[in-house]
Scaffold this motif. Sequence first.
Motif, PDB file in Angstrom:
ATOM      1  N   GLU A 118       2.171  -4.235  10.013  1.00  0.00           N
ATOM      2  CA  GLU A 118       3.596  -4.570   9.991  1.00  0.00           C
ATOM      3  C   GLU A 118       3.875  -5.835   9.176  1.00  0.00           C
ATOM      4  N   PHE A 119       2.877  -6.688   9.032  1.00  0.00           N
ATOM      5  CA  PHE A 119       3.042  -7.892   8.223  1.00  0.00           C
ATOM      6  C   PHE A 119       3.328  -7.541   6.767  1.00  0.00           C
ATOM      7  N   TYR A 120       2.782  -6.419   6.290  1.00  0.00           N
ATOM      8  CA  TYR A 120       2.990  -6.027   4.894  1.00  0.00           C
ATOM      9  C   TYR A 120       4.411  -5.564   4.616  1.00  0.00           C
ATOM     10  N   LEU A 121       5.222  -5.382   5.632  1.00  0.00           N
ATOM     11  CA  LEU A 121       6.624  -5.035   5.422  1.00  0.00           C
ATOM     12  C   LEU A 121       7.406  -6.233   4.891  1.00  0.00           C
ATOM     13  N   ASP A 122       6.881  -7.416   5.075  1.00  0.00           N
ATOM     14  CA  ASP A 122       7.529  -8.654   4.621  1.00  0.00           C
ATOM     15  C   ASP A 122       7.195  -8.896   3.140  1.00  0.00           C
ATOM     16  N   PRO A 123       8.206  -8.923   2.266  1.00  0.00           N
ATOM     17  CA  PRO A 123       7.940  -9.117   0.835  1.00  0.00           C
ATOM     18  C   PRO A 123       7.277 -10.456   0.505  1.00  0.00           C
ATOM     19  N   VAL A 124       7.515 -11.476   1.309  1.00  0.00           N
ATOM     20  CA  VAL A 124       6.881 -12.778   1.070  1.00  0.00           C
ATOM     21  C   VAL A 124       5.371 -12.666   1.279  1.00  0.00           C
ATOM     22  N   ILE A 125       4.976 -11.966   2.315  1.00  0.00           N
ATOM     23  CA  ILE A 125       3.549 -11.766   2.577  1.00  0.00           C
ATOM     24  C   ILE A 125       2.920 -10.919   1.472  1.00  0.00           C
ATOM     25  N   ARG A 126       3.619  -9.894   1.028  1.00  0.00           N
ATOM     26  CA  ARG A 126       3.071  -9.053  -0.058  1.00  0.00           C
ATOM     27  C   ARG A 126       2.871  -9.866  -1.329  1.00  0.00           C
ATOM     28  N   GLN A 127       3.773 -10.778  -1.626  1.00  0.00           N
ATOM     29  CA  GLN A 127       3.633 -11.592  -2.836  1.00  0.00           C
ATOM     30  C   GLN A 127       2.455 -12.557  -2.750  1.00  0.00           C
ATOM     31  N   ALA A 128       2.019 -12.870  -1.539  1.00  0.00           N
ATOM     32  CA  ALA A 128       0.857 -13.751  -1.365  1.00  0.00           C
ATOM     33  C   ALA A 128      -0.450 -12.988  -1.523  1.00  0.00           C
ATOM     34  N   SER A 129      -0.370 -11.680  -1.637  1.00  0.00           N
ATOM     35  CA  SER A 129      -1.556 -10.842  -1.822  1.00  0.00           C
ATOM     36  C   SER A 129      -1.660 -10.445  -3.280  1.00  0.00           C
ATOM     37  N   SER A 130      -2.774 -10.778  -3.908  1.00  0.00           N
ATOM     38  CA  SER A 130      -2.924 -10.473  -5.334  1.00  0.00           C
ATOM     39  C   SER A 130      -2.810  -8.973  -5.608  1.00  0.00           C
ATOM     40  N   THR A 131      -3.254  -8.150  -4.679  1.00  0.00           N
ATOM     41  CA  THR A 131      -3.156  -6.704  -4.875  1.00  0.00           C
ATOM     42  C   THR A 131      -1.703  -6.282  -5.014  1.00  0.00           C
ATOM     43  N   VAL A 191       5.308   1.404  -7.559  1.00  0.00           N
ATOM     44  CA  VAL A 191       4.148   1.807  -6.759  1.00  0.00           C
ATOM     45  C   VAL A 191       4.279   1.254  -5.338  1.00  0.00           C
ATOM     46  N   VAL A 192       4.640  -0.017  -5.239  1.00  0.00           N
ATOM     47  CA  VAL A 192       4.664  -0.692  -3.943  1.00  0.00           C
ATOM     48  C   VAL A 192       5.783  -0.178  -3.036  1.00  0.00           C
ATOM     49  N   GLU A 193       6.988  -0.062  -3.554  1.00  0.00           N
ATOM     50  CA  GLU A 193       8.135   0.282  -2.702  1.00  0.00           C
ATOM     51  C   GLU A 193       7.988   1.628  -1.984  1.00  0.00           C
ATOM     52  N   PRO A 194       7.557   2.705  -2.651  1.00  0.00           N
ATOM     53  CA  PRO A 194       7.362   3.960  -1.902  1.00  0.00           C
ATOM     54  C   PRO A 194       6.262   3.844  -0.838  1.00  0.00           C
ATOM     55  N   ALA A 195       5.207   3.100  -1.145  1.00  0.00           N
ATOM     56  CA  ALA A 195       4.121   2.927  -0.178  1.00  0.00           C
ATOM     57  C   ALA A 195       4.605   2.137   1.037  1.00  0.00           C
ATOM     58  N   ILE A 196       5.412   1.111   0.815  1.00  0.00           N
ATOM     59  CA  ILE A 196       5.940   0.308   1.920  1.00  0.00           C
ATOM     60  C   ILE A 196       6.929   1.133   2.743  1.00  0.00           C
ATOM     61  N   ALA A 197       7.716   1.966   2.085  1.00  0.00           N
ATOM     62  CA  ALA A 197       8.641   2.848   2.816  1.00  0.00           C
ATOM     63  C   ALA A 197       7.860   3.806   3.720  1.00  0.00           C
ATOM     64  N   LYS A 198       6.752   4.341   3.202  1.00  0.00           N
ATOM     65  CA  LYS A 198       5.915   5.240   4.015  1.00  0.00           C
ATOM     66  C   LYS A 198       5.268   4.476   5.165  1.00  0.00           C
ATOM     67  N   LEU A 199       4.784   3.268   4.889  1.00  0.00           N
ATOM     68  CA  LEU A 199       4.201   2.449   5.957  1.00  0.00           C
ATOM     69  C   LEU A 199       5.243   2.184   7.037  1.00  0.00           C
ATOM     70  N   HIS A 200       6.445   1.819   6.643  1.00  0.00           N
ATOM     71  CA  HIS A 200       7.514   1.557   7.610  1.00  0.00           C
ATOM     72  C   HIS A 200       7.765   2.785   8.481  1.00  0.00           C
ATOM     73  N   ALA A 201       7.863   3.948   7.853  1.00  0.00           N
ATOM     74  CA  ALA A 201       8.092   5.191   8.597  1.00  0.00           C
ATOM     75  C   ALA A 201       6.917   5.502   9.527  1.00  0.00           C
TER      76      ALA A 201
END
Length: 105
Positions: free
Chosen positions: A37-50, A58-68
Amino acid sequence: MPASRPCPPWWKPWARTPCCPSPSRTTSPTVYWRRPEFYLDPVIRQASSTFAQLPASVVEPAIAKLHADLASGAWQRRHADLLTRESMDYGYRLLIAGGSDSGTA
């Protein structure tokens, strides 16, 4: 995940590489493997080089699926084994050269 490879044999006299497991409770944004659930936060995602290096397309559809998946409980069911672990071996190794353990006292 494939098993990590040991040091090449010719390194043995000079170095060792102990495993550096990633703990389940950490403040590092790169290893929230048990708390997706931490990866739903865009600030946390920006702190990850991946995540920071991937395009939004690429990221937005994956985050939408994770959220669902988190909302439906699908993630928890699919990854129930992760929820019981205290650490995870992602292949991180620390190269330690010299010292009495490496034959160079």
